[in-house]
Design a protein around this motif. Structure first.
Motif, PDB file in Angstrom:
ATOM      1  N   HIS A  38       3.440  14.254 -26.661  1.00 37.22           N
ATOM      2  CA  HIS A  38       3.443  15.275 -25.760  1.00 37.22           C
ATOM      3  C   HIS A  38       3.018  16.545 -26.283  1.00 37.22           C
ATOM      4  CE1 HIS A  38       4.673  17.222 -22.139  1.00 37.22           C
ATOM      5  NE2 HIS A  38       4.755  16.135 -21.615  1.00 37.22           N
ATOM      6  N   LEU A  39       1.880  16.973 -25.496  1.00 35.51           N
ATOM      7  CA  LEU A  39       1.414  18.328 -26.006  1.00 35.51           C
ATOM      8  C   LEU A  39       2.081  19.523 -25.938  1.00 35.51           C
ATOM      9  CD1 LEU A  39      -1.761  18.259 -26.693  1.00 35.51           C
ATOM     10  CD2 LEU A  39      -2.058  19.853 -24.354  1.00 35.51           C
ATOM     11  N   ASP A  40       3.412  19.570 -25.407  1.00 35.66           N
ATOM     12  CA  ASP A  40       4.244  20.519 -25.580  1.00 35.66           C
ATOM     13  C   ASP A  40       5.017  20.758 -26.837  1.00 35.66           C
ATOM     14  OD1 ASP A  40       4.114  21.531 -22.959  1.00 35.66           O
ATOM     15  OD2 ASP A  40       6.035  20.781 -22.164  1.00 35.66           O
ATOM     16  N   VAL A  41       4.561  19.714 -27.678  1.00 31.61           N
ATOM     17  CA  VAL A  41       5.097  19.965 -29.236  1.00 31.61           C
ATOM     18  C   VAL A  41       4.375  21.058 -29.744  1.00 31.61           C
ATOM     19  CG1 VAL A  41       4.819  18.771 -31.408  1.00 31.61           C
ATOM     20  CG2 VAL A  41       5.626  17.442 -29.601  1.00 31.61           C
ATOM     21  N   TYR A  42       2.908  21.284 -29.226  1.00 40.13           N
ATOM     22  CA  TYR A  42       1.967  22.298 -29.956  1.00 40.13           C
ATOM     23  C   TYR A  42       2.078  23.528 -28.869  1.00 40.13           C
ATOM     24  CZ  TYR A  42       0.832  18.322 -32.285  1.00 40.13           C
ATOM     25  OH  TYR A  42       0.962  16.997 -33.239  1.00 40.13           O
ATOM     26  N   PRO A 101     -10.831   6.775 -32.336  1.00 39.14           N
ATOM     27  CA  PRO A 101     -10.474   8.129 -32.272  1.00 39.14           C
ATOM     28  C   PRO A 101      -9.252   8.703 -31.378  1.00 39.14           C
ATOM     29  CG  PRO A 101     -11.977   7.249 -30.334  1.00 39.14           C
ATOM     30  CD  PRO A 101     -11.410   6.009 -31.458  1.00 39.14           C
ATOM     31  N   TRP A 102      -9.396  10.029 -31.297  1.00 37.85           N
ATOM     32  CA  TRP A 102      -8.377  10.702 -30.307  1.00 37.85           C
ATOM     33  C   TRP A 102      -8.613  10.840 -28.828  1.00 37.85           C
ATOM     34  CZ3 TRP A 102      -3.266  12.279 -31.732  1.00 37.85           C
ATOM     35  CH2 TRP A 102      -3.093  12.628 -33.042  1.00 37.85           C
ATOM     36  N   HIS A 103      -7.691  10.689 -28.045  1.00 34.07           N
ATOM     37  CA  HIS A 103      -7.968  10.899 -26.753  1.00 34.07           C
ATOM     38  C   HIS A 103      -7.146  12.033 -25.955  1.00 34.07           C
ATOM     39  CE1 HIS A 103     -10.344   7.466 -27.137  1.00 34.07           C
ATOM     40  NE2 HIS A 103      -9.368   6.504 -27.148  1.00 34.07           N
ATOM     41  N   SER A 104      -7.316  12.816 -25.094  1.00 38.62           N
ATOM     42  CA  SER A 104      -6.324  13.372 -24.311  1.00 38.62           C
ATOM     43  C   SER A 104      -6.125  12.871 -22.728  1.00 38.62           C
ATOM     44  CB  SER A 104      -7.001  15.084 -24.230  1.00 38.62           C
ATOM     45  OG  SER A 104      -8.056  15.116 -23.353  1.00 38.62           O
ATOM     46  N   ALA A 112      -9.692  18.243 -14.616  1.00 39.41           N
ATOM     47  CA  ALA A 112     -10.075  19.608 -15.242  1.00 39.41           C
ATOM     48  C   ALA A 112      -8.928  19.904 -16.363  1.00 39.41           C
ATOM     49  CB  ALA A 112      -9.736  20.736 -14.123  1.00 39.41           C
ATOM     50  N   GLN A 113      -7.988  19.513 -16.254  1.00 38.74           N
ATOM     51  CA  GLN A 113      -6.898  19.829 -17.189  1.00 38.74           C
ATOM     52  C   GLN A 113      -7.072  18.737 -18.401  1.00 38.74           C
ATOM     53  OE1 GLN A 113      -3.509  20.014 -13.979  1.00 38.74           O
ATOM     54  NE2 GLN A 113      -2.369  20.321 -16.118  1.00 38.74           N
ATOM     55  N   ALA A 114      -7.555  17.459 -18.142  1.00 38.71           N
ATOM     56  CA  ALA A 114      -7.740  16.514 -19.205  1.00 38.71           C
ATOM     57  C   ALA A 114      -8.904  17.106 -20.150  1.00 38.71           C
ATOM     58  CB  ALA A 114      -8.155  15.093 -18.552  1.00 38.71           C
ATOM     59  N   THR A 115      -9.691  17.802 -19.591  1.00 40.03           N
ATOM     60  CA  THR A 115     -10.741  18.365 -20.514  1.00 40.03           C
ATOM     61  C   THR A 115     -10.474  19.638 -21.413  1.00 40.03           C
ATOM     62  OG1 THR A 115     -11.667  19.801 -18.761  1.00 40.03           O
ATOM     63  CG2 THR A 115     -12.420  17.422 -18.736  1.00 40.03           C
ATOM     64  N   ARG A 133      -3.580  22.483 -18.808  1.00 38.52           N
ATOM     65  CA  ARG A 133      -3.803  21.762 -20.132  1.00 38.52           C
ATOM     66  C   ARG A 133      -3.464  20.383 -19.665  1.00 38.52           C
ATOM     67  NH1 ARG A 133       1.024  25.149 -22.028  1.00 38.52           N
ATOM     68  NH2 ARG A 133      -0.615  26.828 -22.278  1.00 38.52           N
ATOM     69  N   PRO A 134      -3.859  19.230 -20.658  1.00 40.60           N
ATOM     70  CA  PRO A 134      -3.337  18.075 -20.450  1.00 40.60           C
ATOM     71  C   PRO A 134      -1.886  17.812 -20.919  1.00 40.60           C
ATOM     72  CG  PRO A 134      -4.791  18.111 -22.560  1.00 40.60           C
ATOM     73  CD  PRO A 134      -4.677  19.619 -21.654  1.00 40.60           C
ATOM     74  N   ASP A 135      -1.065  16.877 -20.648  1.00 37.92           N
ATOM     75  CA  ASP A 135       0.030  16.549 -21.166  1.00 37.92           C
ATOM     76  C   ASP A 135       0.346  15.805 -22.281  1.00 37.92           C
ATOM     77  OD1 ASP A 135       1.919  17.060 -18.505  1.00 37.92           O
ATOM     78  OD2 ASP A 135       0.376  15.746 -17.365  1.00 37.92           O
ATOM     79  N   LEU A 136      -0.897  15.019 -22.550  1.00 38.64           N
ATOM     80  CA  LEU A 136      -0.595  14.078 -23.842  1.00 38.64           C
ATOM     81  C   LEU A 136      -1.728  13.924 -24.710  1.00 38.64           C
ATOM     82  CD1 LEU A 136       0.965  11.086 -21.460  1.00 38.64           C
ATOM     83  CD2 LEU A 136       2.361  12.623 -23.352  1.00 38.64           C
TER      84      LEU A 136
END
Length: 301
Positions: free
Chosen positions: A118-122, A147-150, A170-173, A135-138
């Protein structure tokens, strides 16, 4: 078994086909995704022993309260009457969690990306890099050296409008790289109901680097993925009186549920060697599949 109708759009070649189809899963797959995806605030709760049991029960109960198969031959997931009688705020919270759960499950099944954080870690770093809530969720790491993905995950009560799809895209990018590795996919994912049937939509729009941030990542951050389920497994094993050298699935108190860590990853998870656990799961991927474990080394039955 459960068949979930889904639609994929704008994914590049050799990732996942752009198509409309059904994904066939089982309840173990769904509850695994529910137990292993979530917000970082629970890590503080899990310090208190038995709360890890209640955290898992909360997630499981939310899914089982909201979704059902009607009839012995039914393969679709439908909204329950209990879900439909919740007030709008409660429905919104449940839809949000269902969005996270099914985004995680589709990423694991179709993108070989079971490890989602979860992106809230950061949040402290992102507040400076990406002010506001867009911003994206994950973020997710593909198996092996992939690779990494969002992922931006949304849950809706009805089919998404073009405006909702645009917002998810928009949030995913907004995240372009993780740990100096460029994200390959920036996925907008929406779990929704068509009538009462649960359905899923996702797309991979191109990223706009002018609006995005690079995310720092440390190898110890993998604890945010494995710590909750390791606490659940450890506490359940202790309550059931199962010895450390036994590797059977352990019952979760208060639920018709068993959870397990595959021996190839358990030795690392229980020692807090998080990165080694993820690597071991990839190396043992064929063994995991043969034993019907998920690709992260976890099994929920």
């Amino acid at each position: 078994m459960v068949d979930i109708p889904f639609q994929s759009e704008h994914f590049p070649g050799r990732t996942t086909p752009n198509t409309s189809a059904d994904l066939t899963v089982n309840w173990g797959d769904i509850l695994w995704a529910a137990v292993t995806v979530g917000r970082p605030t629970m890590f503080q709760v899990l310090r208190h022993g038995t709360a890890s049991i209640y955290e898992a029960l909360f997630r499981i109960a939310m899914v089982r309260m909201a979704l059902e198969q009607r009839g012995p031959a039914a393969t679709r997931l439908r909204r329950t009457s209990a879900f439909k009688t919740l007030d709008p705020t409660e429905k919104g919270a449940v839809n949000y969690f269902l969005g996270l759960t099914f985004c995680k499950m589709f990423a694991a099944k179709l993108l070989k990306t079971p490890w989602l954080l979860h992106l809230d870690v950061y949040r402290p770093a992102l507040t400076t890099l990406l002010p506001g809530r867009s911003r994206p969720d994950l973020i997710g790491k593909q198996s092996g050296r992939g690779p990494w993905h969002s992922f931006e995950s949304k849950g809706r009560a009805s089919p998404p409008s073009n405006a909702v799809k645009t917002a998810a895209k928009a949030q995913a990018t907004r995240i372009v790289s993780v740990g100096r590795s460029r994200c390959r996919l920036h996925v907008g994912a929406i779990t929704y109901f068509k009538g009462d049937v649960l359905s899923f939509y996702w797309c991979d729009p191109p990223a706009d680097a002018t609006l995005a941030a690079e995310l720092d990542f440390r190898e110890e951050d993998w604890q945010h993925y494995y710590l909750p389920v390791s606490k659940l497994y450890d506490d359940s094993r202790a309550r059931a009186g199962i010895a450390d050298n036994e590797t059977d699935l352990v019952p979760v108190e208060g639920a018709d549920l068993r959870v397990g860590l595959h021996p190839s990853v358990a030795q690392y998870i229980l020692q807090g060697r998080w990165r080694e656990a993820r690597d071991a799961a990839y190396e043992a991927r064929r063994e995991l599949a043969a034993a019907e474990f998920q690709s992260d080394g976890i099994k929920v039955v």
